[in-house]
Scaffold this motif. Structure first.
Motif, mmCIF file in Angstrom:
data_model
loop_
_atom_site.group_PDB
_atom_site.id
_atom_site.type_symbol
_atom_site.label_atom_id
_atom_site.label_comp_id
_atom_site.label_asym_id
_atom_site.label_seq_id
_atom_site.Cartn_x
_atom_site.Cartn_y
_atom_site.Cartn_z
ATOM 1 N N ILE A 75 0.860 -1.176 0.000
ATOM 2 C CA ILE A 75 0.000 0.000 0.000
ATOM 3 C C ILE A 75 0.897 1.227 0.000
ATOM 4 N N LEU A 76 0.727 2.071 -0.989
ATOM 5 C CA LEU A 76 1.501 3.300 -1.111
ATOM 6 C C LEU A 76 0.675 4.442 -0.538
ATOM 7 N N LEU A 77 1.212 5.124 0.443
ATOM 8 C CA LEU A 77 0.513 6.209 1.125
ATOM 9 C C LEU A 77 1.296 7.494 0.906
ATOM 10 N N PHE A 78 0.636 8.522 0.396
ATOM 11 C CA PHE A 78 1.321 9.793 0.191
ATOM 12 C C PHE A 78 0.341 10.944 0.305
ATOM 13 N N ASP A 79 0.874 12.161 0.362
ATOM 14 C CA ASP A 79 0.018 13.328 0.541
ATOM 15 C C ASP A 79 -0.519 13.824 -0.798
ATOM 16 N N SER A 80 -1.329 14.861 -0.739
ATOM 17 C CA SER A 80 -2.063 15.313 -1.920
ATOM 18 C C SER A 80 -1.158 15.880 -3.011
ATOM 19 N N TRP A 81 0.036 16.316 -2.670
ATOM 20 C CA TRP A 81 0.911 16.860 -3.706
ATOM 21 C C TRP A 81 1.277 15.799 -4.732
ATOM 22 N N TYR A 82 1.440 14.545 -4.294
ATOM 23 C CA TYR A 82 1.854 13.461 -5.181
ATOM 24 C C TYR A 82 0.680 12.829 -5.942
ATOM 25 N N ASN A 96 0.133 -5.589 -7.467
ATOM 26 C CA ASN A 96 0.078 -5.794 -6.021
ATOM 27 C C ASN A 96 0.215 -4.492 -5.227
ATOM 28 N N LEU A 97 0.050 -3.360 -5.892
ATOM 29 C CA LEU A 97 0.227 -2.058 -5.243
ATOM 30 C C LEU A 97 -1.082 -1.291 -5.248
ATOM 31 N N ASN A 98 -1.536 -0.907 -4.059
ATOM 32 C CA ASN A 98 -2.710 -0.054 -3.899
ATOM 33 C C ASN A 98 -2.257 1.300 -3.404
ATOM 34 N N VAL A 99 -3.094 2.311 -3.606
ATOM 35 C CA VAL A 99 -2.737 3.684 -3.262
ATOM 36 C C VAL A 99 -3.751 4.257 -2.289
ATOM 37 N N ILE A 100 -3.249 4.937 -1.274
ATOM 38 C CA ILE A 100 -4.077 5.727 -0.362
ATOM 39 C C ILE A 100 -3.473 7.122 -0.344
ATOM 40 N N CYS A 101 -4.307 8.124 -0.623
ATOM 41 C CA CYS A 101 -3.806 9.490 -0.598
ATOM 42 C C CYS A 101 -4.959 10.474 -0.457
ATOM 43 N N ASN A 102 -4.637 11.667 -0.058
ATOM 44 C CA ASN A 102 -5.586 12.770 -0.119
ATOM 45 C C ASN A 102 -5.540 13.320 -1.528
ATOM 46 N N ALA A 103 -6.666 13.788 -2.005
ATOM 47 C CA ALA A 103 -6.704 14.415 -3.315
ATOM 48 C C ALA A 103 -7.196 15.849 -3.147
ATOM 49 N N ARG A 104 -6.647 16.729 -3.939
ATOM 50 C CA ARG A 104 -7.095 18.116 -3.903
ATOM 51 C C ARG A 104 -8.541 18.192 -4.366
ATOM 52 N N HIS A 105 -9.240 19.233 -3.966
ATOM 53 C CA HIS A 105 -10.655 19.348 -4.316
ATOM 54 C C HIS A 105 -10.876 19.569 -5.805
ATOM 55 N N ASP A 106 -9.869 20.007 -6.529
ATOM 56 C CA ASP A 106 -10.022 20.226 -7.969
ATOM 57 C C ASP A 106 -9.424 19.096 -8.810
#
Length: 123
Positions: A75-82, A96-106
């Motif tokens: 699981i790849l976790l990163f902030d909204s910039w990436y 085998n790679l999933n992503v968790i991140c914040n996304a910008r509102h736009d």
């Protein structure tokens, strides 16, 4: 930026690091109960030199690590910039790679729809 210089410039030279850290779950006993703790293990650090974008550096770090972890769920976790197309598309190339991140509102996120089943209604 040298504050003592007083040259009227409002910028400074900074360094942008891209780091990849793996969190390993470890069973830990606390007050007689088994609990999961995560130990952070640094995998790689790359300093951006201005020529290569941080997104490309993150992709390069993934390319170095993912062959080693091909039999593990990652699981790849990163902030909204990436959360941009370049890194997300590269991450999705690994099954085998999933992503968790914040996304910008736009940010617009979509994939092509599934093919229809050949009859009316939802597939």
């Amino acid at each position: 930026y040298d504050h003592a210089k007083h040259d009227g410039k409002s910028y400074f030279n900074g360094h942008a690091f891209v780091s990849l850290t793996m969190s390993v779950p470890v069973l830990h006993e606390n007050a007689g109960k088994q609990q999961i703790r995560y130990i952070a293990v640094p995998i790689g650090y790359v300093m951006s030199n201005g020529e290569t974008s941080k997104l490309k550096l993150a992709c390069q770090l993934l390319d170095e690590v993912m062959p080693i972890l091909e039999k593990r769920q990652v699981i790849l976790l990163f902030d909204s910039w990436y959360a941009k197309r370049e890194l997300l598309a590269h991450a999705l190339s690994y099954p085998n790679l999933n992503v968790i991140c914040n996304a910008r509102h736009d940010t617009a996120m979509f994939e092509l729809p599934d093919s229809t089943a050949g009859r009316r209604g939802r597939p």
